[in-house]
Motif scaffolding. Structure first.
Motif, short mmCIF file in Angstrom:
data_model
loop_
_atom_site.label_atom_id
_atom_site.label_comp_id
_atom_site.label_asym_id
_atom_site.label_seq_id
_atom_site.Cartn_x
_atom_site.Cartn_y
_atom_site.Cartn_z
N LYS A 62 0.83 -1.21 0.00
CA LYS A 62 0.00 0.00 0.00
C LYS A 62 0.86 1.26 0.00
O LYS A 62 0.46 2.29 -0.51
CB LYS A 62 -0.93 -0.01 1.22
N GLN A 63 2.06 1.14 0.57
CA GLN A 63 2.96 2.29 0.62
C GLN A 63 3.84 2.38 -0.62
O GLN A 63 4.05 3.47 -1.18
CB GLN A 63 3.86 2.20 1.86
N TYR A 64 4.34 1.23 -1.09
CA TYR A 64 5.34 1.24 -2.15
C TYR A 64 4.78 0.88 -3.52
O TYR A 64 5.46 1.08 -4.54
CB TYR A 64 6.50 0.30 -1.80
N GLY A 65 3.59 0.33 -3.59
CA GLY A 65 2.99 0.07 -4.88
C GLY A 65 2.78 -1.40 -5.17
O GLY A 65 3.25 -2.29 -4.44
N PRO A 66 2.06 -1.72 -6.26
CA PRO A 66 1.71 -3.10 -6.59
C PRO A 66 2.89 -3.96 -7.00
O PRO A 66 2.80 -5.19 -6.96
CB PRO A 66 0.74 -2.94 -7.75
N LEU A 67 4.00 -3.32 -7.41
CA LEU A 67 5.25 -4.05 -7.68
C LEU A 67 6.32 -3.45 -6.77
O LEU A 67 6.67 -2.29 -6.90
CB LEU A 67 5.66 -3.92 -9.15
#
Length: 505
Positions: A62-67
């Motif tokens: 949720k903080q750094y992204g889906p990858l």
């Protein structure tokens, strides 16, 4: 005063951390890695993983992204947490991510000489071909229907006669017997059996718990010999016990060969015909494959049925709707048959929903066999991949109100009605995807629907009372992480027959 050995070890760790941090920083300047937490010297992001990796990785995404990229010790790992990212790795780049990372857990299956942990190649393809043809494929599934019906009948009578039901234990026994009859032509677990079968049941629990842990030695190989968490030693002992049981089972099977004259079972085929492609299976391949079938076949399906029954018992309205559908199609004078399943859309929706919310394998591991690019980011060769199916099932972009157990999302004319779990719709991939999709998914799907439907139709279920003043206990829905996702508190319930007595014969 610290000993010389401890001082040398501390110096080694400091130097290793300094060198690796600088080397890693240098490499990052030359490749564009996905975003992720910075982590600590030497150990990287390992302390951030915690006891529930599927949950902590979902929070980080949720903080750094889906990858997301994490440095774990000396190893890089990327995590895919959305359907689009899962599709990129398991479909578009499937060939580049077709291997499993080698971890200490692979020692359980004879150093990855099996189908689950084994490297993709001719021998792996042979094991896959043989299991699909003789055990897990569509034709084999049809031929095994009588075995499943008989074993579910044994389960129903055992539940009928029990004062309280330890649901996961009874389900595991049923699944083990279904698999063993297909593989070995005999039941594996009998009442009060003190032989190899009863020991095997306990070992499965140990294996699943140990195999799912993030072992420090897998990510910092230079200190693997220290066995800091004790995982390697426990896995070695568990493997030794498994190996003894496998040898005993095979020995008994060979002695009873005359009873199967002209009717070879799966183990006979493995031992006689495993080399038809020029890549013969040795004894470790055969024993490793048997472990795959027994551990995977018993644990994943029984966990899924237990989660589904717990969700239904937590919602009387939902349970009533499922039971009404079953009564309307089947009545009260007989038990559910597999041929009835196609007429039970709400039951099928329940099973899809439990696989979405409680996937048997919350994390799917792969490893990059070559340098790749995904979504504009570099994925160097040797990078580990985790597809977080647990997070995908809770992705609010893919699912409306994802934390709610809502089978209706798979009914009607909406988007959910078109979604299947066969590996083509990456919103729902409980069995994985690509060339390493679970070989047993057809059997698992039928068994989960058949047994869950039977339990709902044949019995009234309630939780035991904990005291006259307190009333019935509350359903505990906490998770326990391992190679598979279990209920932290096993479901124990009271079941009362609700059909005609003749239905239980």
């Amino acid at each position: 005063m610290l000993s010389t050995d401890y001082l040398l070890m501390a110096l080694f760790l400091v130097i290793t951390g300094f060198l690796y941090t600088h080397l890693f920083s240098y490499r990052r300047r030359h490749v564009k890695l996905p975003p992720g937490p910075k982590g600590w010297p030497v150990v990287g992001a390992l302390p951030l993983i915690g006891d529930m990796p599927h949950q902590s990785l979902a929070v980080m995404a949720k903080q750094y992204g889906p990858l997301m990229h994490l440095r774990l010790g000396t190893t890089g790992m990327v995590v895919a947490s959305t359907p689009a990212m899962a599709r990129a790795f398991l479909k578009t780049l499937d060939a580049d991510f077709s291997d499993r990372p080698y971890t200490v857990a692979a020692r359980l299956t004879y150093d990855a000489q099996d189908m689950v942990f084994g490297q993709y190649g001719p021998r792996w393809k042979l094991m896959r071909k043989l299991t699909s043809l003789h055990i897990l494929g569509a034709k084999a599934l049809e031929h095994g229907a009588a075995v499943r019906q008989e074993e579910v009948g044994v389960l129903v009578r055992a539940i009928r006669d029990a004062a309280t039901v330890n649901v996961p234990e009874m389900l595991s026994c049923t699944m083990a017997n279904i698999i063993s009859r297909l593989v070995l032509s005999r039941r594996m677990i009998e009442v009060e059996d003190e032989g190899p079968a009863s020991r095997f049941k306990d070992l499965v629990n140990q294996a699943v718990a140990l195999s799912g842990q993030f072992n420090i030695g897998d990510f910092i190989p230079s200190i693997a010999w220290m066995n800091l968490q004790g995982i390697e030693g426990r896995l070695k002992r568990t493997h030794g016990k498994f190996d003894q049981i496998m040898d005993e089972m095979i020995e008994l099977h060979v002695k009873a060969a005359g009873e199967r004259e002209g009717k070879p079972d799966f183990l006979d085929i493995l031992m006689a015909d495993g080399g038809d492609s020029g890549h013969a299976l040795d004894s470790n391949n055969i024993k490793g494959l048997l472990l795959d079938l027994f551990i995977g076949g018993t644990d994943t399906s029984s966990n899924t049925i237990e989660w589904a029954l717990a969700e239904l018992m937590s919602d009387p309205t939902m349970l009533g709707r499922a039971r009404e559908e079953l009564d309307r199609v089947i009545g009260h004078d007989r038990r559910l048959c597999e041929s009835d399943l196609a007429k039970l859309p709400y039951l099928r929706a329940i099973c899809k929903e439990v696989l979405r919310k409680h996937p048997a394998m919350p994390l799917i591991p792969r490893v990059a066999t070559k340098d790749s690019q995904v979504d504009g980011y570099d994925i160097p060769r040797g990078t580990r991949l985790i597809v977080n199916t647990w997070a995908i099932g809770r992705d609010p972009e893919a699912w409306e109100d994802p934390l709610k157990f809502m089978p209706e999302r798979f009914l009607g004319d909406g988007k959910g009605a078109e979604i299947s779990y066969w590996g083509n719709d990456f919103e729902l991939i409980p069995f994985g995807g690509g060339r390493r999709i679970c070989a047993g998914m057809r059997l698992a799907a039928v068994v989960v629907e058949y047994i869950l439907g039977t339990l709902v139709h044949a019995f009234d279920w309630k939780l035991p009372e904990v005291g006259a003043a307190e009333g019935a206990q509350m359903m505990n829905m906490e998770e326990s992480f391992g190679l598979t996702l279990r209920k932290a508190v096993p479901l124990t319930a009271i079941a009362r027959p609700r059909l005609s007595p003749s239905a239980y014969v």
